[in-house]
Design a protein around this motif. Structure first.
Motif, PDB file in Angstrom:
ATOM      1  N   ARG A  19       0.826  -1.213   0.000  1.00  0.00           N
ATOM      2  CA  ARG A  19       0.000   0.000   0.000  1.00  0.00           C
ATOM      3  C   ARG A  19       0.858   1.260   0.000  1.00  0.00           C
ATOM      4  O   ARG A  19       0.457   2.286  -0.541  1.00  0.00           O
ATOM      5  N   ALA A  20       2.031   1.184   0.633  1.00  0.00           N
ATOM      6  CA  ALA A  20       2.931   2.340   0.717  1.00  0.00           C
ATOM      7  C   ALA A  20       3.849   2.451  -0.503  1.00  0.00           C
ATOM      8  O   ALA A  20       4.631   3.387  -0.603  1.00  0.00           O
ATOM      9  N   GLY A  21       3.780   1.471  -1.407  1.00  0.00           N
ATOM     10  CA  GLY A  21       4.576   1.537  -2.625  1.00  0.00           C
ATOM     11  C   GLY A  21       5.940   0.872  -2.534  1.00  0.00           C
ATOM     12  O   GLY A  21       6.786   1.101  -3.393  1.00  0.00           O
ATOM     13  N   TYR A  22       6.145   0.046  -1.525  1.00  0.00           N
ATOM     14  CA  TYR A  22       7.415  -0.664  -1.379  1.00  0.00           C
ATOM     15  C   TYR A  22       7.250  -2.096  -1.867  1.00  0.00           C
ATOM     16  O   TYR A  22       6.290  -2.775  -1.502  1.00  0.00           O
ATOM     17  N   ALA A  23       8.197  -2.557  -2.666  1.00  0.00           N
ATOM     18  CA  ALA A  23       8.146  -3.919  -3.190  1.00  0.00           C
ATOM     19  C   ALA A  23       8.549  -4.950  -2.141  1.00  0.00           C
ATOM     20  O   ALA A  23       8.162  -6.110  -2.236  1.00  0.00           O
ATOM     21  N   SER A  24       9.319  -4.521  -1.154  1.00  0.00           N
ATOM     22  CA  SER A  24       9.830  -5.465  -0.156  1.00  0.00           C
ATOM     23  C   SER A  24      10.358  -4.706   1.054  1.00  0.00           C
ATOM     24  O   SER A  24      10.470  -3.483   1.035  1.00  0.00           O
ATOM     25  N   ARG A  30      16.207   0.514   1.981  1.00  0.00           N
ATOM     26  CA  ARG A  30      16.933   1.464   1.118  1.00  0.00           C
ATOM     27  C   ARG A  30      16.423   2.881   1.343  1.00  0.00           C
ATOM     28  O   ARG A  30      17.191   3.831   1.422  1.00  0.00           O
ATOM     29  N   ASP A  31      15.106   3.028   1.438  1.00  0.00           N
ATOM     30  CA  ASP A  31      14.516   4.346   1.656  1.00  0.00           C
ATOM     31  C   ASP A  31      14.903   4.900   3.029  1.00  0.00           C
ATOM     32  O   ASP A  31      15.097   6.097   3.192  1.00  0.00           O
ATOM     33  N   MET A  32      15.011   3.995   4.007  1.00  0.00           N
ATOM     34  CA  MET A  32      15.391   4.399   5.360  1.00  0.00           C
ATOM     35  C   MET A  32      16.889   4.659   5.477  1.00  0.00           C
ATOM     36  O   MET A  32      17.325   5.349   6.393  1.00  0.00           O
ATOM     37  N   GLY A  33      17.678   4.066   4.577  1.00  0.00           N
ATOM     38  CA  GLY A  33      19.130   4.212   4.643  1.00  0.00           C
ATOM     39  C   GLY A  33      19.752   3.322   5.715  1.00  0.00           C
ATOM     40  O   GLY A  33      20.736   3.700   6.335  1.00  0.00           O
ATOM     41  N   VAL A  34      19.136   2.146   5.921  1.00  0.00           N
ATOM     42  CA  VAL A  34      19.614   1.217   6.944  1.00  0.00           C
ATOM     43  C   VAL A  34      19.927  -0.140   6.313  1.00  0.00           C
ATOM     44  O   VAL A  34      19.608  -0.386   5.146  1.00  0.00           O
ATOM     45  N   HIS A  35      20.524  -1.032   7.111  1.00  0.00           N
ATOM     46  CA  HIS A  35      20.818  -2.390   6.655  1.00  0.00           C
ATOM     47  C   HIS A  35      19.523  -3.070   6.219  1.00  0.00           C
ATOM     48  O   HIS A  35      18.472  -2.854   6.821  1.00  0.00           O
ATOM     49  N   HIS A  36      19.614  -3.900   5.192  1.00  0.00           N
ATOM     50  CA  HIS A  36      18.408  -4.494   4.611  1.00  0.00           C
ATOM     51  C   HIS A  36      17.617  -5.394   5.562  1.00  0.00           C
ATOM     52  O   HIS A  36      16.442  -5.660   5.327  1.00  0.00           O
ATOM     53  N   THR A  37      18.195  -5.837   6.670  1.00  0.00           N
ATOM     54  CA  THR A  37      17.463  -6.681   7.613  1.00  0.00           C
ATOM     55  C   THR A  37      16.790  -5.887   8.735  1.00  0.00           C
ATOM     56  O   THR A  37      15.939  -6.420   9.437  1.00  0.00           O
ATOM     57  N   TYR A  38      17.159  -4.627   8.890  1.00  0.00           N
ATOM     58  CA  TYR A  38      16.653  -3.835  10.014  1.00  0.00           C
ATOM     59  C   TYR A  38      15.122  -3.698  10.040  1.00  0.00           C
ATOM     60  O   TYR A  38      14.509  -3.917  11.082  1.00  0.00           O
ATOM     61  N   PRO A  39      14.460  -3.343   8.924  1.00  0.00           N
ATOM     62  CA  PRO A  39      13.001  -3.214   8.986  1.00  0.00           C
ATOM     63  C   PRO A  39      12.307  -4.517   9.386  1.00  0.00           C
ATOM     64  O   PRO A  39      11.321  -4.492  10.122  1.00  0.00           O
ATOM     65  N   ARG A  55       9.832   5.577  14.538  1.00  0.00           N
ATOM     66  CA  ARG A  55       8.383   5.501  14.728  1.00  0.00           C
ATOM     67  C   ARG A  55       7.711   6.665  13.997  1.00  0.00           C
ATOM     68  O   ARG A  55       6.758   6.474  13.231  1.00  0.00           O
ATOM     69  N   GLU A  56       8.216   7.865  14.224  1.00  0.00           N
ATOM     70  CA  GLU A  56       7.661   9.047  13.560  1.00  0.00           C
ATOM     71  C   GLU A  56       7.809   8.933  12.048  1.00  0.00           C
ATOM     72  O   GLU A  56       6.875   9.227  11.301  1.00  0.00           O
ATOM     73  N   TRP A  57       8.974   8.513  11.575  1.00  0.00           N
ATOM     74  CA  TRP A  57       9.250   8.369  10.146  1.00  0.00           C
ATOM     75  C   TRP A  57       8.262   7.398   9.512  1.00  0.00           C
ATOM     76  O   TRP A  57       7.695   7.667   8.451  1.00  0.00           O
TER      77      TRP A  57
END
Length: 68
Positions: A19-24, A30-39, A55-57
């Motif tokens: 719904r937010a437009g993210y494929a994964s 990538r959008d957050m600028g963090v390691h790929h496992t963090y989310p 949380r705010e982001w």
């Protein structure tokens, strides 16, 4: 509207991502600028605490409160 509250957590996260437009989760990372496992650690498994800044982001991008 579809009530996703009965879905498993992983499915609710995937639904929000779409719904937010993210494929994964990796695309979110990538959008957050963090390691790929963090989310995934934050949103799916709960192994990482969601900081007030993230949380705010995430809320600004429409992440449901129930996933945080």
């Amino acid at each position: 509207m579809f009530d996703d509250s009965k879905l498993p957590r992983r499915a609710r996260v995937k639904l929000w991502l779409r719904r937010a437009g993210y494929a994964s989760l990796a695309a979110l990372a990538r959008d957050m600028g963090v390691h790929h496992t963090y989310p995934g650690k934050m949103l799916v498994s709960g192994k990482e605490t969601v900081t007030p800044e993230w949380r705010e982001w995430l809320l600004e991008r429409g992440c449901p409160e129930g996933l945080l």
